[in-house]
Design an enzyme around this catalytic site. Structure first.
Site, PDB file in Angstrom:
ATOM      1  N   LYS A  42       0.807  -1.222   0.000  1.00  0.00           N
ATOM      2  CA  LYS A  42       0.000   0.000   0.000  1.00  0.00           C
ATOM      3  C   LYS A  42       0.842   1.275   0.000  1.00  0.00           C
ATOM      4  O   LYS A  42       0.318   2.361  -0.270  1.00  0.00           O
ATOM      5  CB  LYS A  42      -0.949   0.000   1.198  1.00  0.00           C
ATOM      6  CG  LYS A  42      -1.943  -1.150   1.203  1.00  0.00           C
ATOM      7  CD  LYS A  42      -2.870  -1.122   0.005  1.00  0.00           C
ATOM      8  CE  LYS A  42      -3.965  -2.173   0.124  1.00  0.00           C
ATOM      9  NZ  LYS A  42      -4.913  -2.135  -0.993  1.00  0.00           N
ATOM     10  N   SER A 256      -3.584 -12.341   3.785  1.00  0.00           N
ATOM     11  CA  SER A 256      -3.902 -12.085   2.381  1.00  0.00           C
ATOM     12  C   SER A 256      -2.813 -12.644   1.474  1.00  0.00           C
ATOM     13  O   SER A 256      -3.102 -13.116   0.364  1.00  0.00           O
ATOM     14  CB  SER A 256      -4.096 -10.588   2.126  1.00  0.00           C
ATOM     15  OG  SER A 256      -2.938  -9.859   2.455  1.00  0.00           O
TER      16      SER A 256
END
Length: 294
Positions: A42, A256
Site C-alpha cells: 500500500k 492475504s
C-alpha cells in the site's frame, strides 16, 4: 544512499519459491512487498495518491484528510502524510490488530475505531459522512485512479523487468483492487497472453485484505475485464499458507499473502508449464497480536 524514505518505495525483491511448488514445469516467484518502508504494497498507492493530489493542487497543508482503511493503506497514508506535514484521520474497525493502530499513531495520524459489527463498510460510511458534513477530503482509495496508476507505473514494470518478460500468470489478492488493476493494465500492454488471476474469499470466510464486496461497496476502480480468472480461498487455507510461507520459505507475511499463494498453488496444479508471480502483500509482524501464528 537515498535522499528520502520515499525513494525506497517500490523495487521490492522478487524471490523464487523453493519448496511449495510441486509441478517441476512451473516456477513461482513471490513479490515481497513487505520490503517497502511502510511494510506493505500500500506504500505505492498511498504515495501516488498523496503526491498526485498535492501536485494538482487538490490538497495542501490546510486540508483535513480522512480515509477508511482495514490497516495497510492507513499505515502507508500515515507515514507519507507525516512526511508531507499533512493532517490525516484514519478510520478502521475496532477489531483491527493493535500493531496497526499503534503504527498509524506512531506516524502521527489520528485513528478512529468504528464498530467491528459494521466492518470496513461502516468505516467507509463514517468517513464519507465527515466529508459531506465537516469539510474533510477523502483520498478514497476505492475510487481513486491514482491508486491503480501507482501499480501501472511501478509494480507492473518491475515484474516484467525482473521476470525478463517470461511471466505467464500474475496472482493477486483483491481488496481495493488497485494492485491487480494497475499491474494487469501494464502487463497486458506488454503481452495479451499474460493471465491475470484475482483472489477472493469463499463465502463466510474473513481474510484481512481480501474482500468479496457487496455491490453497493464494489470499488469504482475495479474493471472485471482486466481479470481473466478468479480463484476463491478459504480463511483456513489462507491461514495455513501464511504459516507454511514462514516455515518453508522464510517469508513472514499476513493472511492475504497466504491467500494469494494458495491460489497460485491451485493454479499451478492445472498448468503444463508457467512462470507465476504472486504478491506478498505485507509483513507478518503486524499480525502478532492476532491468532494467525498461534
Amino acid at each position: 544512499m537515498s535522499n528520502s524514505i520515499l525513494d525506497l518505495i517500490g523495487n521490492t525483491p522478487l524471490v523464487k519459491a523453493t519448496s511449495l511448488i510441486k509441478n517441476p514445469n512451473v516456477t513461482l516467484y513471490l513479490k515481497l512487498e513487505g520490503h517497502n518502508p511502510g511494510g506493505s504494497v500500500k506504500d505505492r498507492a498511498a504515495y501516488n495518491m498523496i503526491k498526485s493530489a498535492l501536485d494538482r493542487g487538490d490538497i495542501d497543508r490546510n486540508t483535513k484528510l480522512i480515509e477508511a482503511t482495514s490497516g495497510n493503506t492507513g499505515i502507508a497514508l500515515a507515514m507519507i502524510a507525516g512526511i508531507f506535514k499533512l493532517d490525516i484521520e484514519l478510520v478502521m474497525p475496532e477489531n483491527s490488530t493493535k500493531e496497526r493502530v499503534q503504527t498509524m499513531r506512531a506516524y502521527g495520524a489520528k485513528v478512529t475505531l468504528t464498530s467491528s459489527d459494521i466492518g470496513i463498510e461502516g468505516a467507509r460510511d463514517y468517513a464519507e459522512a465527515k466529508v459531506n458534513n465537516e469539510g474533510y477530503i477523502m483520498l478514497n482509495q476505492f475510487a481513486n485512479d491514482d491508486n491503480w496508476k501507482a501499480h501501472y507505473k511501478t509494480t507492473g514494470p518491475e515484474i516484467w523487468r525482473d521476470t525478463k518478460g517470461e511471466i505467464t500468470h500474475f496472482v493477486s489478492s483483491m481488496g481495493t483492487t488497485g494492485t491487480i488493476m494497475g499491474t494487469s493494465t501494464f502487463l497486458k500492454e506488454q503481452s495479451k497472453n499474460v493471465q491475470i488471476v484475482g483472489v477472493q474469499p469463499t463465502d463466510e470466510s474473513r481474510i484481512p485484505g481480501i474482500r468479496k464486496w457487496p455491490a453497493a461497496y464494489l470499488p469504482k476502480i475495479f474493471n472485471p475485464d482486466k481479470v481473466d480468472q478468479v480463484i476463491e480461498v478459504s480463511q483456513e487455507e489462507a491461514t495455513k499458507m501464511a504459516k507454511r510461507l514462514a516455515i518453508e520459505e522464510g517469508v513472514f507475511s499476513g493472511m492475504s499473502s497466504g491467500g494469494s499463494v494458495t491460489a497460485a498453488l491451485k493454479l499451478a496444479e492445472t498448468l503444463k508449464s508457467g512462470v507465476l508471480v504472486a504478491i506478498i502483500c505485507d509483513r507478518g509482524d503486524r499480525y502478532l497480536s492476532s491468532d494467525l501464528f498461534e
